[in-house]
Design a protein around this motif. Structure first.
Motif, PDB file in Angstrom:
ATOM      1  N   VAL A 197       0.835  -1.199   0.000  1.00 40.85           N
ATOM      2  CA  VAL A 197       0.000   0.000   0.000  1.00 40.85           C
ATOM      3  C   VAL A 197       0.870   1.249   0.000  1.00 40.85           C
ATOM      4  O   VAL A 197       0.548   2.247  -0.669  1.00 40.85           O
ATOM      5  N   MET A 198       1.963   1.217   0.722  1.00 38.10           N
ATOM      6  CA  MET A 198       2.846   2.373   0.791  1.00 38.10           C
ATOM      7  C   MET A 198       3.406   2.724  -0.583  1.00 38.10           C
ATOM      8  O   MET A 198       3.607   3.890  -0.904  1.00 38.10           O
ATOM      9  N   ARG A 199       3.635   1.702  -1.417  1.00 38.58           N
ATOM     10  CA  ARG A 199       4.207   1.943  -2.742  1.00 38.58           C
ATOM     11  C   ARG A 199       3.154   2.346  -3.768  1.00 38.58           C
ATOM     12  O   ARG A 199       3.439   3.126  -4.674  1.00 38.58           O
ATOM     13  N   ASN A 200       1.937   1.816  -3.614  1.00 34.19           N
ATOM     14  CA  ASN A 200       0.934   1.995  -4.669  1.00 34.19           C
ATOM     15  C   ASN A 200      -0.380   2.590  -4.181  1.00 34.19           C
ATOM     16  O   ASN A 200      -1.405   2.447  -4.837  1.00 34.19           O
ATOM     17  N   GLY A 201      -0.352   3.279  -3.036  1.00 33.57           N
ATOM     18  CA  GLY A 201      -1.614   3.685  -2.421  1.00 33.57           C
ATOM     19  C   GLY A 201      -2.034   5.120  -2.620  1.00 33.57           C
ATOM     20  O   GLY A 201      -3.007   5.572  -2.004  1.00 33.57           O
ATOM     21  N   LYS A 202      -1.359   5.866  -3.481  1.00 32.94           N
ATOM     22  CA  LYS A 202      -1.651   7.297  -3.589  1.00 32.94           C
ATOM     23  C   LYS A 202      -3.030   7.599  -4.159  1.00 32.94           C
ATOM     24  O   LYS A 202      -3.542   8.709  -3.989  1.00 32.94           O
ATOM     25  N   THR A 203      -3.625   6.646  -4.841  1.00 33.04           N
ATOM     26  CA  THR A 203      -4.947   6.881  -5.422  1.00 33.04           C
ATOM     27  C   THR A 203      -6.073   6.261  -4.585  1.00 33.04           C
ATOM     28  O   THR A 203      -7.214   6.188  -5.035  1.00 33.04           O
ATOM     29  N   ALA A 256      -1.970  -0.786   7.410  1.00 31.65           N
ATOM     30  CA  ALA A 256      -1.777   0.173   6.320  1.00 31.65           C
ATOM     31  C   ALA A 256      -2.075   1.592   6.783  1.00 31.65           C
ATOM     32  O   ALA A 256      -1.366   2.543   6.437  1.00 31.65           O
ATOM     33  N   LEU A 257      -3.130   1.749   7.579  1.00 33.63           N
ATOM     34  CA  LEU A 257      -3.500   3.078   8.059  1.00 33.63           C
ATOM     35  C   LEU A 257      -2.412   3.656   8.953  1.00 33.63           C
ATOM     36  O   LEU A 257      -2.077   4.851   8.854  1.00 33.63           O
ATOM     37  N   MET A 258      -1.849   2.838   9.820  1.00 34.50           N
ATOM     38  CA  MET A 258      -0.792   3.327  10.699  1.00 34.50           C
ATOM     39  C   MET A 258       0.448   3.720   9.902  1.00 34.50           C
ATOM     40  O   MET A 258       1.011   4.809  10.083  1.00 34.50           O
ATOM     41  N   MET A 259       0.891   2.859   8.989  1.00 38.02           N
ATOM     42  CA  MET A 259       2.084   3.167   8.202  1.00 38.02           C
ATOM     43  C   MET A 259       1.864   4.405   7.337  1.00 38.02           C
ATOM     44  O   MET A 259       2.736   5.272   7.219  1.00 38.02           O
TER      45      MET A 259
END
Length: 366
Positions: free
Chosen positions: A88-94, A120-123
């Motif tokens: 998610v950190m790598r591909n979550g901007k959208t 994911a929310l915490m990171m």
């Protein structure tokens, strides 16, 4: 900051809450239903709703009273409960989660609320909002029904990080103090450190070290340290805040939720056993409803991420409309007290004694 075209709609004297509408097990319809409940109860809240615009517009349009307090931001992708936080950190901007946090980062909203993937929310929160200066590990603070006058105790860490050394636990005490004071109005919170016994010689070495650090900082940070507490003190009135590592805290939290559900089911079975027991349930209806309200996990829904430059409330992934509404109520209360700024000030003012503990033992403060 440039005003968004719809910002006047949500921002006219209102406290703005940014909501990840797509996270969670129940889908956006449940999130919008929770928002609708909150909007009816409190006209002083405005919402920025993040997710698939077409779907959200249809859901919001069904509730006319939301027309002047909800702004929708399009975010086409969703963080699922099965996604790995690193991916998610790598591909979550959208994603709707990223978008919801961005509104807090940009100053458009005071608090972010999400039912989504906790890891994911915490990171993502740490990445976008950053830690407060001096904070080693953020923590999740959760409410635990108790016999205290405020009705709840605060438990942290509820699962942000399975590890915690003595300095982490010390900072959890500072953050828990601020949360209890601003979230529940406890003027001088009592802090307990969760252990396998109350005797000072029991427990792991980091717990004994944390005991000394918390005890040394209590006079500076304006809280009372009651020492070690046990699992049975979680719903008790020995303290207001219970400190532990995320592994232990999360196991305790899930155990408590399961126990509350079991009690409710057993009571239902008991009162359906015979005609006489059904009659007894009618006579005891008011008392049973009061008990149900006290132990209902939905009504204490909302873990708060502490230690960040911004406030994030994590709603339970399986929350229904009542649970979402409870998380939004908590978010509003924290926003109204200026919680994030007060927490930052408390951590900053209390970090010096933590660092100077050794020098104090050698002959006093420098």
């Amino acid at each position: 900051m440039t005003a968004h075209p719809d910002q006047n709609k949500t921002g006219a004297g209102r406290t703005i809450i940014s909501v990840d509408a797509m996270g969670g097990d129940m889908g956006p319809a449940t999130v919008v239903a929770g928002i609708a409940k909150s909007a009816r109860k409190n006209p002083n809240i405005g919402f920025i709703l993040h997710g698939r615009k077409d779907e959200l517009e249809r859901l919001v349009a069904k509730r006319r009273h939301l027309a002047d307090c909800v702004e929708i931001r399009n975010a086409p992708d969703v963080v699922s409960m099965h996604d790995k936080p690193s991916q998610v950190m790598r591909n979550g901007k959208t994603t709707s989660m990223w978008s919801a946090l961005e509104s807090v980062r940009a100053g458009e909203a005071t608090v972010c609320v999400s039912c989504g993937n906790t890891g994911a929310l915490m990171m993502m929160s740490v990445l976008r909002l950053r830690r407060l200066p001096g904070i080693y590990r953020p923590a999740i603070a959760v409410m635990w029904p108790s016999r205290n006058p405020q009705g709840f105790n605060v438990l942290l860490d509820g699962g942000a990080d399975i590890r915690a050394d003595a300095k982490d636990l010390m900072q959890y005490a500072l953050m828990g103090t601020s949360y209890a004071r601003n979230g529940f109005g406890v003027a001088r919170p009592r802090i307990g450190l969760l252990n396998v016994g109350t005797e000072e010689h029991k427990g792991r070495s980091e717990l004994k070290e944390a005991h000394d650090l918390i005890s040394a900082n209590a006079p500076y940070a304006d809280f009372d340290f009651v020492g070690f507490v046990e699992g049975r003190d979680l719903p008790g009135d020995t303290c207001d805040v219970i400190i532990t590592d995320g592994f232990t805290g999360n196991v305790a939290l899930k155990t408590g939720e399961g126990t509350a559900t079991l009690i409710a089911e057993l009571l239902r079975e008991a009162f359906q056993y015979s005609m006489l027991s059904r009659l007894a349930s009618l006579l005891a209806y008011t008392s049973l409803q009061r008990l149900k309200k006290r132990i209902d996990p939905r009504r204490v829904n909302g873990g708060v991420f502490l230690g960040l430059n911004g406030t994030v409330v994590k709603s339970h992934g399986a929350a229904d409309a009542t649970g979402v509404s409870a998380a939004l109520k908590l978010a509003f209360q924290l926003a109204e007290t200026g919680f994030s700024e007060k927490l930052a000030a408390r951590v900053a003012s209390a970090s010096l004694p933590t660092q100077d503990t050794d020098s104090e033992e050698d002959g006093g403060k420098s």
